[in-house]
Design an enzyme around this catalytic site. Structure first.
Site, PDB file in Angstrom:
ATOM      1  NE  ARG A   1       4.483   7.887 -10.100  1.00  0.00           N
ATOM      2  CZ  ARG A   1       4.849   8.013  -8.832  1.00  0.00           C
ATOM      3  NH1 ARG A   1       5.953   8.652  -8.524  1.00  0.00           N
ATOM      4  NH2 ARG A   1       4.103   7.509  -7.868  1.00  0.00           N
TER       5      ARG A   1
ATOM      6  CB  THR B   1      -7.026   0.449  -1.649  1.00  0.00           C
ATOM      7  OG1 THR B   1      -7.637   1.548  -0.959  1.00  0.00           O
ATOM      8  CG2 THR B   1      -5.756   0.942  -2.322  1.00  0.00           C
TER       9      THR B   1
ATOM     10  CG  ASN C   1       5.040   4.396  -6.767  1.00  0.00           C
ATOM     11  OD1 ASN C   1       4.064   3.693  -6.963  1.00  0.00           O
ATOM     12  ND2 ASN C   1       5.346   4.863  -5.578  1.00  0.00           N
TER      13      ASN C   1
HETATM   14  C1  UD1 Z   1      -2.650   3.996  -0.298  1.00  0.00           C
HETATM   15  C2  UD1 Z   1      -3.462   4.365   0.927  1.00  0.00           C
HETATM   16  C3  UD1 Z   1      -2.742   5.460   1.710  1.00  0.00           C
HETATM   17  C4  UD1 Z   1      -1.360   4.986   2.089  1.00  0.00           C
HETATM   18  C5  UD1 Z   1      -0.588   4.537   0.863  1.00  0.00           C
HETATM   19  C6  UD1 Z   1       0.693   3.879   1.274  1.00  0.00           C
HETATM   20  C7  UD1 Z   1      -5.776   4.057   0.255  1.00  0.00           C
HETATM   21  C8  UD1 Z   1      -7.025   4.734  -0.171  1.00  0.00           C
HETATM   22  N1  UD1 Z   1      -4.741   4.861   0.501  1.00  0.00           N
HETATM   23  O1  UD1 Z   1      -2.623   5.129  -1.117  1.00  0.00           O
HETATM   24  O2  UD1 Z   1      -3.452   5.787   2.877  1.00  0.00           O
HETATM   25  O3  UD1 Z   1      -0.632   6.020   2.752  1.00  0.00           O
HETATM   26  O4  UD1 Z   1      -1.354   3.564   0.117  1.00  0.00           O
HETATM   27  O5  UD1 Z   1       1.488   3.583   0.169  1.00  0.00           O
HETATM   28  O6  UD1 Z   1      -5.743   2.845   0.406  1.00  0.00           O
HETATM   29  N2  UD1 Z   1      -4.555  -1.129  -6.069  1.00  0.00           N
HETATM   30  C9  UD1 Z   1      -5.351  -2.100  -6.599  1.00  0.00           C
HETATM   31  N3  UD1 Z   1      -6.570  -1.753  -7.104  1.00  0.00           N
HETATM   32  C10 UD1 Z   1      -7.014  -0.489  -7.081  1.00  0.00           C
HETATM   33  C11 UD1 Z   1      -6.193   0.518  -6.525  1.00  0.00           C
HETATM   34  C12 UD1 Z   1      -4.961   0.163  -6.020  1.00  0.00           C
HETATM   35  O7  UD1 Z   1      -4.980  -3.265  -6.639  1.00  0.00           O
HETATM   36  O8  UD1 Z   1      -8.130  -0.262  -7.555  1.00  0.00           O
HETATM   37  C13 UD1 Z   1      -3.247  -1.511  -5.525  1.00  0.00           C
HETATM   38  C14 UD1 Z   1      -2.112  -0.810  -6.228  1.00  0.00           C
HETATM   39  O9  UD1 Z   1      -1.657  -1.605  -7.315  1.00  0.00           O
HETATM   40  C15 UD1 Z   1      -1.083  -0.733  -5.121  1.00  0.00           C
HETATM   41  C16 UD1 Z   1      -1.914  -0.604  -3.856  1.00  0.00           C
HETATM   42  O10 UD1 Z   1      -3.190  -1.080  -4.197  1.00  0.00           O
HETATM   43  O11 UD1 Z   1      -0.314  -1.911  -5.032  1.00  0.00           O
HETATM   44  C17 UD1 Z   1      -1.987   0.828  -3.340  1.00  0.00           C
HETATM   45  O12 UD1 Z   1      -2.639   1.621  -4.303  1.00  0.00           O
HETATM   46  P1  UD1 Z   1      -2.199   3.116  -4.576  1.00  0.00           P
HETATM   47  O13 UD1 Z   1      -3.011   3.658  -5.671  1.00  0.00           O
HETATM   48  O14 UD1 Z   1      -0.730   3.188  -4.734  1.00  0.00           O
HETATM   49  O15 UD1 Z   1      -2.640   3.792  -3.209  1.00  0.00           O
HETATM   50  P2  UD1 Z   1      -2.154   5.172  -2.658  1.00  0.00           P
HETATM   51  O16 UD1 Z   1      -2.900   6.231  -3.324  1.00  0.00           O
HETATM   52  O17 UD1 Z   1      -0.687   5.238  -2.713  1.00  0.00           O
HETATM   53 CA    CA Z   2       1.012   4.155  -3.779  1.00  0.00          CA
END
Ligand code: UD1
Ligand code: CA
Length: 476
Positions: free
Chosen positions: A17, A88, A234
């Site tokens: 985004r 995550t 974001n």
């Molecule tokens: C996550 C949490 C959610 C919380 C929210 C807060 C999980 C499953 N959920 O959701 O409970 O309320 O954050 O903002 O953890 N990332 C990686 N590799 C991946 C996926 C993500 O490095 O494979 C990093 C992203 O770049 C980001 C962070 O992890 O910095 C969070 O990932 P994001 O996809 O934004 O998680 P949410 O769905 O927002």
């Molecule tokens: Ca997020």
């Protein structure tokens, strides 16, 4: 005994985004990469190491951060790659082999820049030696976040993601911030048991909460009220919102120290473009008008006044100096200094190595670079001083310049005390203008002048009496 701390920073996401060609965690807040803001917290918490999980733009992120993060920050910085990005939980799995295996880990996101070190310290205190602690916040509209599910006694049971939550669970307003403290020995073990059997087909880090409860490891919800501290970036809009919040926070701190800001909403302190960290220090009774931007290390002495719309970078402004509006000062690495009681601007430009003494006056459209001006020297209009040493009380006329560059090399101009340089002169360096001497307006000076002399070096004026202008001829 204090527990050893390692940070795991998830930074593999794409940041679709943002619609940018650059990785999201390198987007800048207050001139500093989002990820660097997060790493600064590690330095404040005396962490032993920080493991950054990269994925999208990994090479770019690693190069930018490894270069910017100084060895002085005191912790071991490591990068691990996550390819592909499967959630995550999967991200943290990549980090685990880089951890020492004992102590406590705090999991953070590289795109959440405004968490305060004391908040993380509070989370660590809540975790103690061997508990899991979740940073939580209550939000009127929790849409999109993982919800904190507690039992009737108020004890945390698990986290449920928005997409997997029931109607009743979606009504919970306490959300997981994405930040937790977790004992590493348990973390390793729980991660190996994660599955991706959920609405998004991802490995959720948040699933380890229920595992902790099942294993009898206490889980503490550490709830704060400041939503900004857990807010992520974001989109460009969110980036701008957090930028303003951060600037307001800095403005408030300065005002609490007595600095008078005309408008805290129109005030910015940032890292400079070369990565010199934002550091603005002000004495007593400093007034700063609207729209000013301070970058890198800037000090402002007692009673100094900064007019509207000035940009001041890597400079020191001494007590009682007045910087009039629209002045640009950038000392870069060499620095720039303005002496006590000096008057600068409006529309003045001070460049690296400008060192101005007491009561120096630099007026509109005057540029000073790598030059020392002794006390009381004045250059009030439309002038250039480069590679010059200017003595006390020198008056440097409108439109005059030092020709300091011969096309290959720079040379110095020395203007001794009490010299008067007329308007529109060119001083061709290297050249010395002797003390107390005068240079007539319009002169091009190529030879040094004697103290006390008058030098005029320009075409002689010719005047013809009763001159008739040519008459326009009719076209044939
Ligand atoms: C996550 C949490 C959610 C919380 C929210 C807060 C999980 C499953 N959920 O959701 O409970 O309320 O954050 O903002 O953890 N990332 C990686 N590799 C991946 C996926 C993500 O490095 O494979 C990093 C992203 O770049 C980001 C962070 O992890 O910095 C969070 O990932 P994001 O996809 O934004 O998680 P949410 O769905 O927002
Ligand atoms: Ca997020």
């Amino acid at each position: 005994m204090t527990v050893q701390l390692d940070l795991i920073i998830m930074a593999a996401g794409k940041g679709t985004r943002m619609k940018s060609r650059y990785p999201k965690v390198l987007q800048k807040l207050a001139g500093r990469a989002l990820l660097s803001h997060v790493l600064d917290q590690a330095a404040q918490l005396q962490a032993r190491s920080a493991v950054v999980v990269t994925g999208h733009g990994a090479a770019q992120v690693e190069a930018a951060i490894a270069g910017a993060q100084s060895a002085a920050s005191g912790f071991d910085l490591k990068f691990v790659r996550q390819e592909p990005q499967l959630g995550t939980g999967h991200a943290v799995q990549q980090a685990v082999p880089a951890l020492a295996g004992d102590g406590m880990a705090i999991v953070l996101s590289g795109d959440v820049p405004l968490t305060q070190a004391d908040t993380l310290q509070g989370l660590l205190d809540a975790a103690g030696q061997d508990k899991m602690a979740l940073l939580t916040v209550s939000m009127p509209d929790p849409t999109g976040y993982g919800r904190i599910v507690r039992n009737a006694a108020g004890t945390v049971q698990r986290i449920v993601e928005q997409k997997d939550a029931s109607e009743a669970e979606r009504a919970i307003t306490e959300i997981y911030s994405g930040i937790m403290a977790v004992p590493v020995k348990h973390l390793t073990q729980w991660l190996s048991r994660l599955s991706n059997d959920n609405a998004q087909g991802e490995y959720y880090l948040t699933d380890i909460v229920a595992m902790a409860v099942a294993d009898g490891v206490p889980v503490v919800g550490h709830r704060i009220s400041d939503v900004l501290q857990v807010a992520g970036v974001n989109s460009p809009l969110q980036l701008a919102e957090l930028e303003r919040a951060h600037q307001q926070r800095q403005a408030r701190q300065l005002m609490e120290q007595g600095v008078r800001l005309a408008d805290p909403a129109r005030f910015d302190v940032r890292d400079d473009v070369r990565g010199s960290k934002a550091d603005l220090r002000c004495g007593q009774d400093v007034d700063i008008d609207v729209g000013c931007i301070f970058t890198g290390k800037v000090t402002i002495g007692d009673g100094a006044q900064i007019g509207a719309y000035c940009h001041i970078s890597n400079a020191s402004i001494a007590a009682g100096a007045v910087i009039h509006p629209f002045t640009h000062i950038d000392g870069e690495q060499a620095g720039a200094s303005v002496g006590e009681g000096a008057l600068i601007g409006p529309f003045a430009r001070l460049r690296p190595g400008a060192q101005l003494g007491r009561e120096v006056h630099i007026g509109n459209f005057v540029e000073v670079k790598n030059s020392t001006l002794a006390d009381g020297a004045k250059a009030n209009h439309l002038a250039y001083l480069g590679d010059a040493t200017v003595g006390e009380r020198v008056n440097y006329g409108a439109g005059s310049i030092t020709a300091n560059y011969d096309g290959s090399n720079k040379h110095r101009t020395v203007i001794e005390a009490d010299v008067h340089i007329g308007s529109n002169c060119v001083l061709v360096a290297p050249v010395t203008i002797g003390a107390g001497s005068t240079v007539g307006g319009g002169s091009t000076i190529t030879k040094s002048t004697e103290p006390g002399s008058l030098s005029v070096a320009r075409g002689k004026q010719i005047s013809k009496a009763n001159w008739q202008r040519p008459v326009k001829q009719a076209k044939a």
